[in-house]
Enzyme design. Structure first.
Site, PDB file in Angstrom:
ATOM      1  N   GLU A 166     -11.080 -10.765  -5.080  1.00 19.47           N
ATOM      2  CA  GLU A 166      -9.632 -10.688  -4.852  1.00 19.47           C
ATOM      3  C   GLU A 166      -9.111 -11.900  -4.082  1.00 19.47           C
ATOM      4  O   GLU A 166      -7.939 -11.962  -3.731  1.00 19.47           O
ATOM      5  CB  GLU A 166      -9.275  -9.385  -4.132  1.00 19.47           C
TER       6      GLU A 166
ATOM      7  N   ASP B 199      -4.454  -8.195  -4.594  1.00 19.22           N
ATOM      8  CA  ASP B 199      -4.587  -9.327  -3.675  1.00 19.22           C
ATOM      9  C   ASP B 199      -4.790 -10.640  -4.414  1.00 19.22           C
ATOM     10  O   ASP B 199      -4.303 -11.673  -3.979  1.00 19.22           O
ATOM     11  CB  ASP B 199      -5.758  -9.088  -2.699  1.00 19.22           C
TER      12      ASP B 199
ATOM     13  N   CYS C  91      -9.775  -2.748 -10.201  1.00 19.65           N
ATOM     14  CA  CYS C  91      -9.235  -1.584  -9.489  1.00 19.65           C
ATOM     15  C   CYS C  91      -7.865  -1.864  -8.880  1.00 19.65           C
ATOM     16  O   CYS C  91      -7.350  -1.061  -8.110  1.00 19.65           O
ATOM     17  CB  CYS C  91     -10.214  -1.096  -8.435  1.00 19.65           C
TER      18      CYS C  91
ATOM     19  N   HIS D 245       0.810  -1.215   0.000  1.00 13.81           N
ATOM     20  CA  HIS D 245       0.000   0.000   0.000  1.00 13.81           C
ATOM     21  C   HIS D 245       0.840   1.260   0.000  1.00 13.81           C
ATOM     22  O   HIS D 245       0.380   2.319  -0.413  1.00 13.81           O
ATOM     23  CB  HIS D 245      -1.025  -0.050   1.121  1.00 13.81           C
TER      24      HIS D 245
HETATM   25  C1  PEP Z   1      -6.531  -5.064  -4.748  1.00 13.88           C
HETATM   26  O1  PEP Z   1      -6.304  -5.932  -3.896  1.00 13.88           O
HETATM   27  O2  PEP Z   1      -6.250  -5.188  -5.948  1.00 13.88           O
HETATM   28  C2  PEP Z   1      -7.142  -3.783  -4.354  1.00 13.88           C
HETATM   29  C3  PEP Z   1      -7.520  -2.891  -5.239  1.00 13.88           C
HETATM   30  O3  PEP Z   1      -7.275  -3.528  -3.026  1.00 13.88           O
HETATM   31  P1  PEP Z   1      -6.059  -3.127  -2.063  1.00 13.88           P
HETATM   32  O4  PEP Z   1      -4.871  -2.833  -2.947  1.00 13.88           O
HETATM   33  O5  PEP Z   1      -6.493  -1.935  -1.287  1.00 13.88           O
HETATM   34  O6  PEP Z   1      -5.878  -4.332  -1.230  1.00 13.88           O
HETATM   35 MG    MG Z   2      -7.227  -5.831  -1.977  1.00 13.41          MG
END
Ligand code: PEP
Ligand code: MG
Length: 581
Positions: free
Chosen positions: A441, A465, A512, A197
């Site tokens: 995910e 994920d 996303c 993140h």
């Molecule tokens: C993902 O896992 O691709 C996602 C968009 O969520 P995050 O990156 O916040 O886990």
């Molecule tokens: Mg995620």
């Protein structure tokens, strides 16, 4: 002393070139030794500390004089002021001196012990500005330590290219949030993976970033001139004139390309053969809205609401959340806002919420995201109420993270119903047709997709994920980052499967994860059937450029071959061929 040029390699997680001066950040910045000082020597040890502090005062004075003509002086001056104030604080310095006497130890050790106590105190502050001052404490302590140890720091940020390149052993997403308000040119860390993140937050900031360099914190020095090349994952320290001018040219060319992309802001994202595509923005905090609008996002495809919780000792109450959500939905002026419920846990932990997720042996597979929300029902209901209330002010879609199967859909829907029931009773307005969706995910959800398609209004693929769980590769761990591959044949097959099923069921689906932000992936994803892309706003126009040049019917044919590949290299080569057109 003239330092020689050297390079460091890591994982480039956010593209672009930055040229600037290193600013080191870290708690455990310098290894200090701990030794006993005899009672009759403690006064001498205190004087050694005073002399070091005196030297640092001189350093700061020289820095102030040197910086006076610099463009960034205003910004740097504020830091110098804070650092001087800390040095002149009788209580802070008095505490260290007292520690030397009480513990009969050397000044370096006493200083580091006190620093940890101060940092802990600063972390308690509710006010983000005050909390951020802990970095000033760390930096000033580091300067004093360097004096004590006979290796004074070079003066940071001391010439006309005064861009700050933050270099840290590690930065948490919460740390990066604090830097949103600072002018940073780039950052470099020893740890971290491509879709941790922290890396995602860097892309949100739109600055070049490099993680997983392993030794940058140790090898780079404060104030050193470096070039960060985010696309190639390289840091060049002490570049000579020829290298510098080469990179300046590259930087200008990239800048010119970025400028030219701005002309696409108002272009409708239609492919050459007339296929309509949606380009949405991922945001973390309400302030990110400005960038989403600047780059022409057609909506928010992912609002990572957990970032509102990071850096808070107490969880934000319903009112605070409601105001934040309302601000975003009103700011998007009718365009949809996909608001994801809390995805706390794993690498998104900080401050007061740490205790909620407990110390799990394997946090990425533990009580994270929707699991944490189910376990902490009042917390969840509070958030759902805030989301529902905000839904009366614009188009909100509710997205739940990390569902692993049908067993979790029912409690999700039940919790939303419960929040609605309470608001109804209180006569509070909300959108009665609020759409509810889930992130896909976790591989089990992707493979047993039927109940998701039947019971929910929309889906969003979280490739960050999904890659981590499908390949069993920790997305935050640089030691296994060579195995983290969103175009692994298994991933491509799974993506093809998800998009096909959603298409057949006519359930809207977006993607996303960071894959959506990579223009090299745009044609592949279009060929696989994706029509909604959500990414950090700064990436929208480059992806739009690819969409405008795409011919979907040709891509669909080419992609069939790619999905059949069983080896990563083969898939990679075919994707490269696809991108050459
Ligand atoms: C993902 O896992 O691709 C996602 C968009 O969520 P995050 O990156 O916040 O886990
Ligand atoms: Mg995620």
């Amino acid at each position: 002393m003239i330092s020689s040029c050297f390079s460091l390699h890591g994982i480039g997680v956010s593209q672009g070139i930055a040229i600037g001066r290193v600013q080191l950040v870290s708690h455990a910045t310098i290894e200090v030794s701990h030794y006993a000082v005899a009672p009759d020597q403690t006064a001498a040890e205190q004087r050694r500390l005073e002399r070091a502090i005196q030297e640092v005062r001189r350093e700061l004075k020289a820095l102030r004089a040197e910086m006076a003509s610099d463009d960034l002086f205003g910004e740097i001056e504020a830091f110098i002021d804070v650092h001087e104030a800390l040095l002149n604080d009788e209580i802070l310095v008095g505490n260290v001196k007292a520690y030397i006497v009480e513990h009969g130890c050397n000044a370096e050790w006493a200083l580091v012990q006190q620093m940890d106590a101060w940092v802990a105190q600063f972390e308690q502050f509710e006010d983000p500005y005050l909390r951020e001052r802990k970095f000033d404490v760390m930096q000033i302590v580091e300067r004093i330590l360097k004096q004590l140890m006979g290796r004074p720091g070079t003066l940071p940020i001391a010439d006309s290219e005064t861009h700050i390149i933050l270099v840290a052993h590690d930065l948490s997403p919460a740390d990066l949030l604090q830097f949103k308000h600072r002018h940073l040119a780039a950052f470099v860390t020893d740890l971290g993976g491509a879709t941790s993140h922290t890396s995602i937050a860097a892309r949100g900031l739109g600055i070049p970033a490099l993680v997983g360099t392993r030794h940058a914190r140790q090898l780079l020095r404060d104030g050193e001139l470096v070039i960060v090349d985010g696309a190639h994952g390289v840091v060049l320290a002490n570049p000579d004139h020829a290298i510098l001018s080469e990179y300046r040219k590259l930087q200008q060319a990239q800048e010119a390309h970025r400028e030219s992309l701005k002309a696409l802001k108002w272009r409708r994202p239609l492919t050459r053969d007339g296929v309509e595509v949606s380009l949405l923005a991922n945001i973390e905090v309400p302030d990110d809205l400005d960038k989403a609008r600047e780059f022409g996002a057609q909506g928010i495809g992912l609002f990572r609401s957990e970032f509102l919780y990071l850096n808070h000792d107490a969880l934000p109450d319903e009112e605070t959340q409601f105001e934040a959500y309302r601000h975003v939905v009103e700011g998007m002026e009718g365009r949809p806002v996909t608001l994801r419920t809390l995805d706390l846990g794993a690498d998104k932990m900080r401050g007061g919420i740490d205790s909620l997720a407990r110390v799990a042996p394997n946090p990425a597979m533990g009580l994270r995201a929707i699991r944490l929300c189910f376990a902490e029902q009042p917390l969840f209901i509070t958030q759902l109420r805030a989301i529902l209330r905000a839904s009366a002010y614009g188009k909100i879609k509710l997205l739940a993270p990390m569902l692993s199967g049908s067993d979790e859909i029912r409690p999700l829907l039940a919790a939303v119903e419960e929040a609605k029931r309470r608001l109804n009773e209180e006569g509070v307005a909300f959108d009665r047709k609020l759409e509810i969706g889930a992130m896909i995910e976790v591989p089990s959800a992707a493979l047993a997709l039927g109940p998701f398609l039947k019971q929910l209004d929309f889906l969003s693929i979280g490739t960050n994920d999904l890659t981590q769980y499908l390949l069993a590769v920790d997305r935050t761990d640089e030691a296994v980052s060579h195995l983290y591959n969103p175009t692994h044949p298994a991933m491509l097959r799974l993506l093809a499967h998800i998009l096909k099923r959603a298409g057949q069921a006519k359930v809207p689906i977006s993607l996303c994860g960071e894959m959506a932000d990579d223009p090299e992936m745009t044609w592949l994803l279009l060929g696989l059937g994706l029509r909604q892309f959500s990414m950090p706003a700064a990436g929208l126009l480059a992806v739009k450029e690819r969409v405008l040049n795409a011919d979907v019917s040709a891509l669909q044919k080419a992609v069939t071959r790619i999905v059949r590949a069983e080896e990563s290299d083969k898939a990679k080569a075919l994707i490269e061929k696809l991108n050459r057109g």
